[in-house]
Structures are given as structure tokens and as C-alpha cells.
Design an enzyme around this catalytic site. Structure first.
Site, PDB file in Angstrom:
ATOM      1  N   ASP A  21     -31.099 -79.488 -24.316  1.00 52.25           N
ATOM      2  CA  ASP A  21     -30.025 -78.354 -24.119  1.00 52.25           C
ATOM      3  C   ASP A  21     -31.026 -76.740 -24.348  1.00 52.25           C
ATOM      4  O   ASP A  21     -31.769 -76.857 -25.039  1.00 52.25           O
ATOM      5  CB  ASP A  21     -28.917 -78.603 -25.145  1.00 52.25           C
ATOM      6  CG  ASP A  21     -27.835 -77.668 -24.473  1.00 52.25           C
ATOM      7  OD1 ASP A  21     -27.533 -77.085 -23.440  1.00 52.25           O
ATOM      8  OD2 ASP A  21     -26.766 -77.531 -25.241  1.00 52.25           O
ATOM      9  N   TRP A  26     -32.769 -69.880 -22.805  1.00 54.77           N
ATOM     10  CA  TRP A  26     -33.995 -69.898 -22.869  1.00 54.77           C
ATOM     11  C   TRP A  26     -34.634 -68.642 -21.930  1.00 54.77           C
ATOM     12  O   TRP A  26     -35.221 -67.824 -22.055  1.00 54.77           O
ATOM     13  CB  TRP A  26     -34.938 -70.953 -22.836  1.00 54.77           C
ATOM     14  CG  TRP A  26     -36.463 -70.507 -22.905  1.00 54.77           C
ATOM     15  CD1 TRP A  26     -37.262 -70.677 -23.865  1.00 54.77           C
ATOM     16  CD2 TRP A  26     -37.212 -70.339 -21.922  1.00 54.77           C
ATOM     17  NE1 TRP A  26     -38.750 -70.663 -23.726  1.00 54.77           N
ATOM     18  CE2 TRP A  26     -38.716 -70.407 -22.275  1.00 54.77           C
ATOM     19  CE3 TRP A  26     -37.186 -70.179 -20.275  1.00 54.77           C
ATOM     20  CZ2 TRP A  26     -39.765 -70.065 -21.536  1.00 54.77           C
ATOM     21  CZ3 TRP A  26     -38.270 -69.679 -19.699  1.00 54.77           C
ATOM     22  CH2 TRP A  26     -39.357 -69.662 -20.173  1.00 54.77           C
ATOM     23  N   HIS A  38     -34.956 -73.941 -16.204  1.00 52.67           N
ATOM     24  CA  HIS A  38     -35.082 -75.551 -15.923  1.00 52.67           C
ATOM     25  C   HIS A  38     -36.410 -75.794 -15.497  1.00 52.67           C
ATOM     26  O   HIS A  38     -36.934 -77.015 -16.017  1.00 52.67           O
ATOM     27  CB  HIS A  38     -34.010 -75.783 -14.840  1.00 52.67           C
ATOM     28  CG  HIS A  38     -32.608 -75.533 -15.144  1.00 52.67           C
ATOM     29  ND1 HIS A  38     -32.037 -76.251 -16.329  1.00 52.67           N
ATOM     30  CD2 HIS A  38     -31.554 -75.059 -14.617  1.00 52.67           C
ATOM     31  CE1 HIS A  38     -30.844 -75.724 -16.381  1.00 52.67           C
ATOM     32  NE2 HIS A  38     -30.387 -75.326 -15.220  1.00 52.67           N
ATOM     33  N   SER A  66     -25.711 -84.509 -15.969  1.00 52.25           N
ATOM     34  CA  SER A  66     -24.433 -85.256 -16.409  1.00 52.25           C
ATOM     35  C   SER A  66     -23.435 -85.488 -15.207  1.00 52.25           C
ATOM     36  O   SER A  66     -23.562 -84.589 -14.337  1.00 52.25           O
ATOM     37  CB  SER A  66     -23.849 -84.813 -17.585  1.00 52.25           C
ATOM     38  OG  SER A  66     -22.958 -83.639 -17.208  1.00 52.25           O
ATOM     39  N   ASN A  69     -22.327 -81.962 -14.748  1.00 54.23           N
ATOM     40  CA  ASN A  69     -22.839 -80.911 -14.361  1.00 54.23           C
ATOM     41  C   ASN A  69     -22.803 -80.564 -12.660  1.00 54.23           C
ATOM     42  O   ASN A  69     -23.200 -79.514 -12.593  1.00 54.23           O
ATOM     43  CB  ASN A  69     -24.352 -81.418 -14.438  1.00 54.23           C
ATOM     44  CG  ASN A  69     -24.685 -81.121 -15.819  1.00 54.23           C
ATOM     45  OD1 ASN A  69     -25.834 -81.783 -16.492  1.00 54.23           O
ATOM     46  ND2 ASN A  69     -24.166 -80.482 -16.532  1.00 54.23           N
ATOM     47  N   TRP A  70     -21.970 -81.393 -11.963  1.00 55.43           N
ATOM     48  CA  TRP A  70     -21.797 -80.969 -10.556  1.00 55.43           C
ATOM     49  C   TRP A  70     -20.866 -79.607 -10.744  1.00 55.43           C
ATOM     50  O   TRP A  70     -20.813 -79.145  -9.352  1.00 55.43           O
ATOM     51  CB  TRP A  70     -20.902 -82.236  -9.887  1.00 55.43           C
ATOM     52  CG  TRP A  70     -21.682 -83.348  -9.811  1.00 55.43           C
ATOM     53  CD1 TRP A  70     -21.522 -84.508 -10.660  1.00 55.43           C
ATOM     54  CD2 TRP A  70     -22.830 -83.541  -8.877  1.00 55.43           C
ATOM     55  NE1 TRP A  70     -22.290 -85.402 -10.173  1.00 55.43           N
ATOM     56  CE2 TRP A  70     -23.337 -84.898  -9.177  1.00 55.43           C
ATOM     57  CE3 TRP A  70     -23.614 -82.881  -7.915  1.00 55.43           C
ATOM     58  CZ2 TRP A  70     -24.413 -85.508  -8.418  1.00 55.43           C
ATOM     59  CZ3 TRP A  70     -24.633 -83.383  -7.147  1.00 55.43           C
ATOM     60  CH2 TRP A  70     -24.856 -84.586  -7.616  1.00 55.43           C
ATOM     61  N   SER A 200     -21.930 -84.652 -26.014  1.00 51.95           N
ATOM     62  CA  SER A 200     -21.315 -84.395 -24.390  1.00 51.95           C
ATOM     63  C   SER A 200     -21.482 -85.616 -23.507  1.00 51.95           C
ATOM     64  O   SER A 200     -22.300 -85.534 -22.571  1.00 51.95           O
ATOM     65  CB  SER A 200     -22.446 -83.368 -24.027  1.00 51.95           C
ATOM     66  OG  SER A 200     -22.284 -82.171 -24.711  1.00 51.95           O
TER      67      SER A 200
HETATM   68  C1  FPP Z   1     -29.164 -78.172 -20.274  1.00 46.96           C
HETATM   69  O1  FPP Z   1     -29.647 -76.788 -20.350  1.00 46.96           O
HETATM   70  C2  FPP Z   1     -30.296 -78.732 -19.314  1.00 46.96           C
HETATM   71  C3  FPP Z   1     -29.715 -79.452 -17.992  1.00 46.96           C
HETATM   72  C4  FPP Z   1     -28.567 -79.616 -17.719  1.00 46.96           C
HETATM   73  C5  FPP Z   1     -30.847 -79.681 -17.090  1.00 46.96           C
HETATM   74  C6  FPP Z   1     -31.972 -80.816 -17.639  1.00 46.96           C
HETATM   75  C7  FPP Z   1     -33.274 -80.767 -16.506  1.00 46.96           C
HETATM   76  C8  FPP Z   1     -34.282 -80.580 -16.831  1.00 46.96           C
HETATM   77  C9  FPP Z   1     -35.151 -80.485 -18.233  1.00 46.96           C
HETATM   78  C10 FPP Z   1     -35.248 -80.657 -15.723  1.00 46.96           C
HETATM   79  C11 FPP Z   1     -35.541 -82.072 -15.060  1.00 46.96           C
HETATM   80  C12 FPP Z   1     -36.151 -82.971 -16.072  1.00 46.96           C
HETATM   81  C13 FPP Z   1     -36.754 -84.307 -15.594  1.00 46.96           C
HETATM   82  C14 FPP Z   1     -37.226 -85.323 -16.737  1.00 46.96           C
HETATM   83  C15 FPP Z   1     -36.715 -84.938 -14.411  1.00 46.96           C
HETATM   84  P1  FPP Z   1     -28.528 -75.693 -19.871  1.00 46.96           P
HETATM   85  O2  FPP Z   1     -28.702 -75.476 -18.565  1.00 46.96           O
HETATM   86  O3  FPP Z   1     -27.020 -76.258 -20.300  1.00 46.96           O
HETATM   87  O4  FPP Z   1     -28.732 -74.476 -20.816  1.00 46.96           O
HETATM   88  P2  FPP Z   1     -27.704 -73.395 -21.670  1.00 46.96           P
HETATM   89  O5  FPP Z   1     -26.770 -74.223 -22.601  1.00 46.96           O
HETATM   90  O6  FPP Z   1     -28.563 -72.737 -22.276  1.00 46.96           O
HETATM   91  O7  FPP Z   1     -27.167 -72.890 -20.416  1.00 46.96           O
END
Ligand code: FPP
Length: 249
Positions: A21, A26, A38, A66, A69-70, A200
Site C-alpha cells: 500500500d 508516494w 505504481h 483486489s 480495485n475495479w 482489506s
Molecule cells: C496500493 O497502493 C497498490 C495497488 C492497488 C497496486 C499494486 C500494484 C503494484 C505494486 C504493481 C504490480 C506488481 C506486481 C508484482 C505485478 P494505493 O494505490 O492504494 O496507494 P494509496 O493508498 O497511497 O493511494
């Protein structure tokens, strides 16, 4: 039955799950678009696969995308799925060299066909590799997994049964056996980055007795030292699985 997690890995967790997360925060901190977070998150995931493998972890479950996430903007969703495809295409040499087995958890039916195809290919190509197993939780939701498992179990039992022999109730073992990866032991340690104290919908069934570790750092900032600290914290925990440790009241 899944292999029992008998602690033969010493104080190193056999199975680690990570809720990656903080990619968006970031990026925001740096005035960058969420997608940049990402992209950096993918680099961190690659680094962490190596770090975990070097430390003798046997299974690493990564919460990539997840079932919820859609709800994000279409552009962000397709960017993340694009990164997954890139990972599956570009990391095969690394997987071959390090004998890393790729696996999937989640609802394959809801994924775009090209992504589902690449996942199947990577899982198939690495199925006999005996190194660490990386489980990509993709279109994954713990509740969705349990519901799919229950439905599979009911269908299986009812297949050969007629009338009153049809299933009246299921056991824990039956539900467990129809989860996405029933041969994989439950996670010992689940890490969440970016400071949120939430599960989550990640590994709801499997994580019933996991130890949880929350790191304040955003996922793109995570390093091998952070993994080391998480493992160190796990090593000091007194796992009782609902029982009592001798000598303690
Ligand atoms: C959560 O951060 C991150 C995700 C929903 C996406 C995770 C995907 C990757 C790290 C890339 C793909 C990885 C692999 C291994 C194929 P957030 O967007 O919810 O962050 P925030 O809470 O700060 O908004």
C-alpha cells in the site's frame, strides 16, 4: 490436506503475505501522477521477490489487485494491469534462473483474456520449479474466494449425490480444500505498508492465525532492511493458535 506449517523454517516465516500500500501517496508526495507510484511499486515488488527468496521464505503472496480495485479510474486500472502483464512477460528469465514458481490467487474469470492467458502461461511454465513460490493475488478478494470455494465444494459433493444425499452442510476442511491454492500453507506473517491498520479483504480465511506487521513506509520506499525488520518482529512473537504457552498464564 495442505502441508502443516510445523515451524521447520526456524524463526523465518514460511509464508509471507504483503499488502503493498501507499503507491498513490508516494507519488503525490513527489507531485507525480498515481501511475508513477505504481511503476515504482512494481520495481519494489521485483526487489522484494529477490530479498524474500534470499532469506529462505518459501511462499510470498503479493496483493496486486483486489476485487474492489475495479472502482478506480479506468486509466489507473489498465495501467496496473499493464504492469502485471509486463511483470509476467519480463520476469520469466529471473524466475527460470532462480527456480521461482509463479501462482495466482483470485477470480480468473473476471480478468481480461490477455492477462489471464499470461498468468496461465507463467503458472504452467514454472509449475515444476522448486524455489520460492510467488502468489500474485489478482482480482482477489477474501470474501469472493470463500464464496467460490463454498460453491465448488457444494457442486463437487452434489455431483454424485441424489435426493437426501445432497449436501446439507460443509466442514471447514471441505471449504479449505476448495480455496484457490489449498496446497499452500497459511501465511505466518502478513505485512501491510503505508501505516493503515486494515486487512482489506486479503487472505481472510488463510490469515486467521497470521501475525500482522504494519510498516509506516510507503511501498515504493520498502527495502530489504524493512523486510528484515518485519521478519525480526515475527521471530519475537509468541504464536499460540488459540492455545496457551507453557509457563505463561
Ligand atoms: C496500493 O497502493 C497498490 C495497488 C492497488 C497496486 C499494486 C500494484 C503494484 C505494486 C504493481 C504490480 C506488481 C506486481 C508484482 C505485478 P494505493 O494505490 O492504494 O496507494 P494509496 O493508498 O497511497 O493511494
Amino acid at each position: 490436506m495442505p502441508p502443516e506449517n510445523d515451524g521447520t523454517n526456524g524463526n523465518i516465516p514460511v509464508h509471507v503475505g504483503i499488502i503493498m500500500d501507499g503507491n498513490g501517496r508516494w507519488a503525490k508526495q513527489r507531485g507525480l501522477p498515481r501511475t508513477a507510484g505504481h511503476l515504482e511499486g512494481l520495481k519494489t515488488a521485483k526487489r522484494m521477490v529477490k530479498e524474500a527468496s534470499d532469506r529462505g521464505i518459501k511462499y510470498l503472496s503479493l496483493y496486486v489487485f483486489s476485487t474492489e480495485n475495479w472502482k478506480r479510474a479506468a486509466g489507473e486500472v489498465s495501467f496496473i494491469l499493464g504492469l502485471v502483464k509486463q511483470y509476467l512477460l519480463k520476469e520469466m528469465d529471473f524466475s527460470r534462473e532462480n527456480r521461482i514458481r509463479v501462482r495466482h490467487a483470485g477470480n480468473m474469470a473476471g480478468l481480461p483474456e490477455d492477462i489471464a492467458g499470461e498468468i496461465r502461461k507463467a503458472c504452467e511454465e514454472t509449475r515444476d520449479f522448486t524455489g520460492m513460490q510467488v502468489i500474485l493475488a489478482l482480482n482477489y478478494g477474501g470474501r469472493d474466494e470463500i464464496v467460490r470455494s463454498v460453491n465448488r465444494a457444494i457442486n463437487e459433493v452434489n455431483k454424485n449425490a441424489e435426493g437426501s444425499a445432497r449436501v446439507q452442510g460443509l466442514t471447514e476442511e471441505a471449504v479449505r480444500n476448495f480455496l484457490d491454492n489449498p496446497d499452500i500453507p497459511d501465511p505466518d506473517l502478513v505485512i501491510r505498508t503505508a501505516g493503515e491498520f486494515r486487512i482489506s479483504n486479503f487472505l481472510l480465511w488463510e490469515g486467521a492465525y497470521a501475525e500482522y506487521y504494519i510498516s509506516p513506509k510507503f511501498w515504493p520506499d520498502w527495502t530489504g532492511n524493512d523486510l528484515e525488520e518485519a521478519i525480526g518482529s515475527y521471530g519475537k512473537r509468541d504464536r499460540r493458535f488459540g492455545g496457551v504457552t507453557e509457563g505463561k498464564t
